[in-house]
Write an enzyme that holds these catalytic residues in place. Structure first.
Site, PDB file in Angstrom:
ATOM      1  N   ARG A 181       0.821  -1.223   0.000  1.00  0.00           N
ATOM      2  CA  ARG A 181       0.000   0.000   0.000  1.00  0.00           C
ATOM      3  C   ARG A 181       0.852   1.268   0.000  1.00  0.00           C
ATOM      4  NH1 ARG A 181      -2.346  -3.535  -1.556  1.00  0.00           N
ATOM      5  NH2 ARG A 181      -4.224  -4.534  -0.747  1.00  0.00           N
ATOM      6  N   SER A 231     -11.927  -0.678   1.825  1.00  0.00           N
ATOM      7  CA  SER A 231     -11.408  -1.261   3.073  1.00  0.00           C
ATOM      8  C   SER A 231     -10.872  -0.157   3.964  1.00  0.00           C
ATOM      9  CB  SER A 231     -10.299  -2.272   2.772  1.00  0.00           C
ATOM     10  OG  SER A 231     -10.804  -3.359   2.029  1.00  0.00           O
ATOM     11  N   GLU A 301      -6.297   2.220   6.310  1.00  0.00           N
ATOM     12  CA  GLU A 301      -5.876   2.216   4.909  1.00  0.00           C
ATOM     13  C   GLU A 301      -6.415   3.456   4.205  1.00  0.00           C
ATOM     14  OE1 GLU A 301      -6.866  -0.618   1.125  1.00  0.00           O
ATOM     15  OE2 GLU A 301      -5.854  -1.553   2.813  1.00  0.00           O
TER      16      GLU A 301
END
Length: 308
Positions: A181, A231, A301
């Site tokens: 990420r 998410s 996230e």
């Protein structure tokens, strides 16, 4: 935004580069994010080319105006006071998709699902994992998005972007510093404008079968019918955020209009009229209670941007 001589001068400069139809003032960003949350942007601009972005960066640097890239507005929570300065959002002109043999070039505004479907249509495999990720390809590179064992770092062979000084630069994979990420674009201030992918040829039915499987799995498990930023938490090593949240008994936990999804605990949704503050308070409470229950600290996230 309060009008003053500086803002009037800046506006005139911007209008020399961007037509008024693609330049909005004090625009609520709740209209431009998948969470349907967010205060106003001083300026919201829809650039049509790298040259326009380059000109905008030179102007904003001259006036000391911060620039924020919104992309498709997914995976982002804009705070309730909005974003100061200039916000870039890519429209149709920056959402092109084209290919040569097994290579695809896509404007940063192209939706991941569209790129995935385009690749499948032309018998190119490697982007199946992205069919259901709700975001643009620029945003996907920015955060090295992934699903079902696939990640952008596996297919990206070059990225063209505009840096803070207005220079256009081409980045190769080793310069992008992909990690979980993460990419260099989270730190270097350059704006992703075009993404080059290298895929491989495969029979179309095999590609379609894999995409159908991923789509079914996503639609059956995730609350796609509700506004969210995807998410909410990163996957902790050796575990799943949604599983930890569910084990802590937090499905349905609500703060104001923000709620832990009953369908998938890894998603915080806008159940109706949620503010950014609602979401942030709920995230903190989920982190606290999951840590108490499992000893594991969850990390968001979703990117939080804007004025506190």
């Amino acid at each position: 935004m309060k009008r003053n001589k500086l803002s009037d001068e800046l506006l005139l400069k911007l209008k020399d580069v961007i037509p008024e139809s693609r330049l909005l003032i004090n625009e609520p960003l709740s209209k431009h994010t998948t969470f349907k949350i967010g205060g106003p942007a001083d300026y919201l601009v829809f650039p049509a080319s790298m040259d326009e972005i380059s000109a905008i960066m030179i102007i904003t640097k001259q006036y000391g105006i911060p620039v924020t890239v919104l992309g498709n507005g997914s995976n982002i929570l804009v705070r309730d006071k909005g974003i100061k300065g200039l916000v870039l959002k890519f429209g149709s002109e920056m959402s092109y998709i084209r290919h040569t043999d097994a290579s695809i070039s896509a404007g940063a505004g192209a939706m991941l699902a569209d790129v995935s479907c385009y690749a499948a249509k032309h018998g190119l495999s490697g982007m199946e994992f992205a069919v259901g990720i709700p975001g643009s390809i620029g945003g996907a590179v920015f955060m090295n998005a992934g699903a079902y064992s696939g990640e952008m770092c596996q297919v990206v062979t070059a990225v063209s972007g505009v840096c803070s000084n207005g220079n256009i630069q081409r980045f190769l994979p080793e310069q992008i510093q992909f990690a979980y990420r993460h990419s260099i674009f989270q730190n270097n201030g350059c704006i992703i404008c075009e993404v080059e992918l290298t895929l491989h040829k495969q029979e179309k039915p095999a590609i379609s079968q894999k995409m159908d499987e991923y789509t079914f799995r996503r639609e059956s498990k995730q609350p796609l019918e509700m506004p969210s930023a995807g998410s909410t938490f990163k996957r902790p090593p050796g575990n799943f955020a949604g599983t930890l949240i569910e084990k802590a008994g937090l499905k349905g936990l609500q703060v104001g209009g923000a709620q832990v999804s009953m369908k998938h605990a890894g998603f915080v949704i806008n159940a109706g009229g949620a503010t950014a503050e609602d979401v942030l308070l709920l995230i903190k409470e989920v982190q606290r209670r999951v840590y108490e229950d499992s000893g594991i600290m969850l990390h968001p996230e979703v990117r939080v941007i804007g004025e506190e």
